[in-house]
Design an enzyme around this catalytic site. Structure first.
Site, PDB file in Angstrom:
ATOM      1  N   GLY A  97      -7.930 -14.138  -6.943  1.00  0.00           N
ATOM      2  CA  GLY A  97      -8.307 -13.736  -5.580  1.00  0.00           C
ATOM      3  C   GLY A  97      -7.262 -14.089  -4.539  1.00  0.00           C
ATOM      4  O   GLY A  97      -7.509 -13.990  -3.341  1.00  0.00           O
TER       5      GLY A  97
ATOM      6  N   GLU B 227      -7.422  -1.256 -15.317  1.00  0.00           N
ATOM      7  CA  GLU B 227      -7.930  -1.721 -14.010  1.00  0.00           C
ATOM      8  C   GLU B 227      -8.776  -0.610 -13.360  1.00  0.00           C
ATOM      9  O   GLU B 227      -9.839  -0.873 -12.799  1.00  0.00           O
ATOM     10  CB  GLU B 227      -6.733  -2.096 -13.130  1.00  0.00           C
ATOM     11  CG  GLU B 227      -7.070  -2.632 -11.762  1.00  0.00           C
ATOM     12  CD  GLU B 227      -7.250  -4.144 -11.733  1.00  0.00           C
ATOM     13  OE1 GLU B 227      -6.681  -4.843 -12.588  1.00  0.00           O
ATOM     14  OE2 GLU B 227      -7.972  -4.609 -10.829  1.00  0.00           O
TER      15      GLU B 227
ATOM     16  N   HIS C 253       0.828  -1.215   0.000  1.00  0.00           N
ATOM     17  CA  HIS C 253       0.000   0.000   0.000  1.00  0.00           C
ATOM     18  C   HIS C 253       0.861   1.263   0.000  1.00  0.00           C
ATOM     19  O   HIS C 253       0.461   2.300   0.522  1.00  0.00           O
ATOM     20  CB  HIS C 253      -0.994   0.010   1.175  1.00  0.00           C
ATOM     21  CG  HIS C 253      -2.126  -0.960   0.973  1.00  0.00           C
ATOM     22  ND1 HIS C 253      -3.259  -0.649   0.261  1.00  0.00           N
ATOM     23  CD2 HIS C 253      -2.278  -2.249   1.363  1.00  0.00           C
ATOM     24  CE1 HIS C 253      -4.069  -1.697   0.237  1.00  0.00           C
ATOM     25  NE2 HIS C 253      -3.496  -2.688   0.900  1.00  0.00           N
TER      26      HIS C 253
ATOM     27  N   ASP D  43       2.579   1.999  -3.072  1.00  0.00           N
ATOM     28  CA  ASP D  43       2.761   2.437  -4.479  1.00  0.00           C
ATOM     29  C   ASP D  43       1.932   3.676  -4.821  1.00  0.00           C
ATOM     30  O   ASP D  43       2.431   4.625  -5.417  1.00  0.00           O
ATOM     31  CB  ASP D  43       2.540   1.285  -5.482  1.00  0.00           C
ATOM     32  CG  ASP D  43       1.198   0.592  -5.422  1.00  0.00           C
ATOM     33  OD1 ASP D  43       0.395   0.918  -4.517  1.00  0.00           O
ATOM     34  OD2 ASP D  43       0.934  -0.278  -6.282  1.00  0.00           O
TER      35      ASP D  43
ATOM     36  N   SER E 257      -3.704 -11.647 -10.504  1.00  0.00           N
ATOM     37  CA  SER E 257      -4.182 -12.369 -11.689  1.00  0.00           C
ATOM     38  C   SER E 257      -4.737 -11.394 -12.722  1.00  0.00           C
ATOM     39  O   SER E 257      -4.590 -11.616 -13.927  1.00  0.00           O
ATOM     40  CB  SER E 257      -5.245 -13.397 -11.283  1.00  0.00           C
ATOM     41  OG  SER E 257      -6.310 -12.757 -10.619  1.00  0.00           O
TER      42      SER E 257
ATOM     43  N   GLY F  83      -4.307 -12.612  -4.300  1.00  0.00           N
ATOM     44  CA  GLY F  83      -3.389 -11.487  -4.069  1.00  0.00           C
ATOM     45  C   GLY F  83      -2.119 -11.614  -4.890  1.00  0.00           C
ATOM     46  O   GLY F  83      -1.083 -11.044  -4.556  1.00  0.00           O
ATOM     47  N   LEU F  84      -2.185 -12.377  -5.985  1.00  0.00           N
ATOM     48  CA  LEU F  84      -1.000 -12.574  -6.832  1.00  0.00           C
ATOM     49  C   LEU F  84      -1.145 -11.833  -8.161  1.00  0.00           C
ATOM     50  O   LEU F  84      -0.409 -12.094  -9.103  1.00  0.00           O
ATOM     51  CB  LEU F  84      -0.779 -14.073  -7.084  1.00  0.00           C
ATOM     52  CG  LEU F  84      -0.525 -14.896  -5.831  1.00  0.00           C
ATOM     53  CD1 LEU F  84      -0.429 -16.378  -6.166  1.00  0.00           C
ATOM     54  CD2 LEU F  84       0.746 -14.432  -5.147  1.00  0.00           C
TER      55      LEU F  84
ATOM     56  N   TYR G 231     -10.185  -0.854  -0.609  1.00  0.00           N
ATOM     57  CA  TYR G 231      -8.943  -0.411  -1.245  1.00  0.00           C
ATOM     58  C   TYR G 231      -9.084   1.060  -1.648  1.00  0.00           C
ATOM     59  O   TYR G 231      -8.242   1.898  -1.332  1.00  0.00           O
ATOM     60  CB  TYR G 231      -8.640  -1.274  -2.471  1.00  0.00           C
ATOM     61  CG  TYR G 231      -7.306  -0.959  -3.113  1.00  0.00           C
ATOM     62  CD1 TYR G 231      -6.156  -1.652  -2.750  1.00  0.00           C
ATOM     63  CD2 TYR G 231      -7.185   0.059  -4.058  1.00  0.00           C
ATOM     64  CE1 TYR G 231      -4.925  -1.349  -3.321  1.00  0.00           C
ATOM     65  CE2 TYR G 231      -5.964   0.366  -4.625  1.00  0.00           C
ATOM     66  CZ  TYR G 231      -4.841  -0.346  -4.257  1.00  0.00           C
ATOM     67  OH  TYR G 231      -3.617  -0.034  -4.813  1.00  0.00           O
TER      68      TYR G 231
ATOM     69  N   ASP H 216       1.647  -3.872  -9.523  1.00  0.00           N
ATOM     70  CA  ASP H 216       1.347  -5.185 -10.107  1.00  0.00           C
ATOM     71  C   ASP H 216       1.679  -5.214 -11.600  1.00  0.00           C
ATOM     72  O   ASP H 216       2.307  -6.147 -12.101  1.00  0.00           O
ATOM     73  CB  ASP H 216      -0.132  -5.539  -9.925  1.00  0.00           C
ATOM     74  CG  ASP H 216      -0.553  -5.493  -8.470  1.00  0.00           C
ATOM     75  OD1 ASP H 216       0.337  -5.374  -7.603  1.00  0.00           O
ATOM     76  OD2 ASP H 216      -1.752  -5.569  -8.197  1.00  0.00           O
TER      77      ASP H 216
HETATM   78  C1  GLA Z   1      -2.986  -4.289  -4.988  1.00  0.00           C
HETATM   79  C2  GLA Z   1      -2.785  -3.130  -5.963  1.00  0.00           C
HETATM   80  C3  GLA Z   1      -1.367  -2.611  -5.928  1.00  0.00           C
HETATM   81  C4  GLA Z   1      -0.904  -2.335  -4.506  1.00  0.00           C
HETATM   82  C5  GLA Z   1      -1.245  -3.492  -3.579  1.00  0.00           C
HETATM   83  C6  GLA Z   1      -0.969  -3.155  -2.139  1.00  0.00           C
HETATM   84  O1  GLA Z   1      -2.242  -5.392  -5.392  1.00  0.00           O
HETATM   85  O2  GLA Z   1      -3.109  -3.529  -7.265  1.00  0.00           O
HETATM   86  O3  GLA Z   1      -1.233  -1.468  -6.740  1.00  0.00           O
HETATM   87  O4  GLA Z   1      -1.436  -1.116  -4.029  1.00  0.00           O
HETATM   88  O5  GLA Z   1      -2.596  -3.889  -3.681  1.00  0.00           O
HETATM   89  O6  GLA Z   1       0.375  -2.938  -1.948  1.00  0.00           O
END
Ligand code: GLA
Length: 369
Positions: free
Chosen positions: A105, A143, A18, A20, A110, A107-108, A205, A155
């Site tokens: 889902g 996105e 969190h 970026d 996708s 957190g990688l 978010y 990402d």
């Molecule tokens: C998601 C967002 C990223 C980043 C992370 C948290 O993956 O797509 O831009 O903010 O959460 O670090």
């Protein structure tokens, strides 16, 4: 060239969560799981999309019919085409087939993998000459506009710029980046997947982004030169934001300011082979994400508590946006299998859910295959 196949991976992030979208630092790497897209030109203007994993299709008549679809997978593709079409002309329509083994889902990233594969593939096939950084920005904008998540750049950057066996320190203020080998000899990166993705993930978010912006506004009253939390210090925070009057904004800013600092220090630890110090910072990040930023959830906290006193786990924390997904753990080679067995049993007992795990290898970012 009439047809092309491109692969774009998901990512891990070692530290810098969190940060970026606050112009801070992140330390991601691309992984073995990837989206693979094959695109071929058509003789007409139509666009035919196929999601091979879902066995679903979508057909659009021409660029003029590009708009949000009810099929979420198609929105990632359409979102990217819309971005490219703002600046470049598609000479023909195309067929596009996509599949992915990046778990959804978890957190990688996708979705970033799909966006980047599509952006990279269209750029190659049609010879638009878009540079890699702009491809990442276009994928990010897709996105924002088509998935409704106001994500940062981490990402998409990682999916495009990743390099085998390297992590990359990205300064999200300047986009300067520096690769270095992830030297964790004798250890492995293990991801534990909670298997949950709480519904509030994307709305919360966006809320976090707004809370950070609210913090910047309060800081600017005394320090007008501050553009983002990257420019703020803890002292400035204490001076400008009253923790009693504004507890939520205070906590969010405190976490981000600390995490930006911690990421830089942790990078130095890694480069100097100070794995223990690095791992301690991962645990500190988790505490911040859980207590101050409040993006963790019971499932993630259970997984972190379970490994926090284990000598074989050098560091661990939740990874990515939060509210579910994976924890990232740096684990002693010899202990990996036992740990997986113990934590899986524990997680099942505590939550009634099965635990999935992934052993990570660090791979190249988007490329033609
Ligand atoms: C998601 C967002 C990223 C980043 C992370 C948290 O993956 O797509 O831009 O903010 O959460 O670090």
């Amino acid at each position: 060239m009439q047809s092309i196949t491109v692969k774009a991976p998901g990512r891990i992030n070692l530290i810098g969560e969190h940060t970026d979208y606050n112009n801070g630092f992140v330390l991601p790497a691309a992984i073995q799981n990837a989206a693979v897209v094959t695109i071929s030109k058509r003789a007409d203007d139509q666009m035919h999309f196929k999601a091979l994993d879902l066995n679903e299709e979508l057909m659009l008549d021409s660029l003029a019919s590009l708009q949000k679809s009810e099929k979420q997978w198609a929105n990632y593709i359409i979102g990217v085409i819309v971005q490219i079409a703002k600046k470049h002309k598609f000479q023909t329509g195309f067929n596009l087939e996509i599949k992915s083994d990046v778990p959804i889902g978890a957190g990688l990233s996708s979705s970033a993998a799909i966006e980047c594969a599509v952006a990279y593939g269209l750029n190659e096939l049609f010879g638009f000459g878009i540079n890699k950084m702009d491809l990442a920005f276009m994928a990010q904008k897709a996105e924002h506009d088509f998935a409704g998540v106001q994500c940062g750049i981490m990402d998409q950057f990682a999916s495009i710029f990743g390099l085998k066996d390297q992590v990359v320190l990205l300064d999200c203020k300047t986009m300067e980046h520096q690769y270095f080998p992830l030297n964790i000899k004798g250890h492995q990166i293990v991801l534990f997947d909670t298997g949950v993705k709480h519904a509030l993930a994307s709305s919360e978010y966006n809320t976090r982004r707004n809370e950070c912006e609210a913090g910047v506004k309060l800081l600017q009253v005394k320090y007008p030169e501050i553009v983002s939390l990257r420019d703020a210090t803890i002292n400035m925070l204490e001076e400008c934001i009253d923790a009693t009057a504004n507890p939520v904004v205070y906590k969010r800013c405190k976490y981000v300011i600390e995490e930006i600092e911690r990421t830089q220090a942790a990078t130095e630890d890694l480069k100097a082979n100070q794995l223990f110090a690095f791992g301690q910072k991962m645990f500190a990040t988790h505490n911040g994400l859980s207590e101050l930023y409040e993006v963790s959830c019971p499932e993630l906290d259970i997984l972190i508590t379970a490994v926090s006193n284990d000598q074989n786990v050098i560091g661990a924390r939740m990874m990515g946006g939060g509210f579910g997904g994976c924890t990232i753990n740096i684990v002693n080679d010899n202990a990996v299998q036992d740990l997986i067995a113990t934590i899986s049993r524990h997680y099942q007992e505590q939550t009634g859910k099965a635990l999935t795990h992934y052993l990570v290898s660090i791979e190249d970012g988007a490329k033609v295959i």
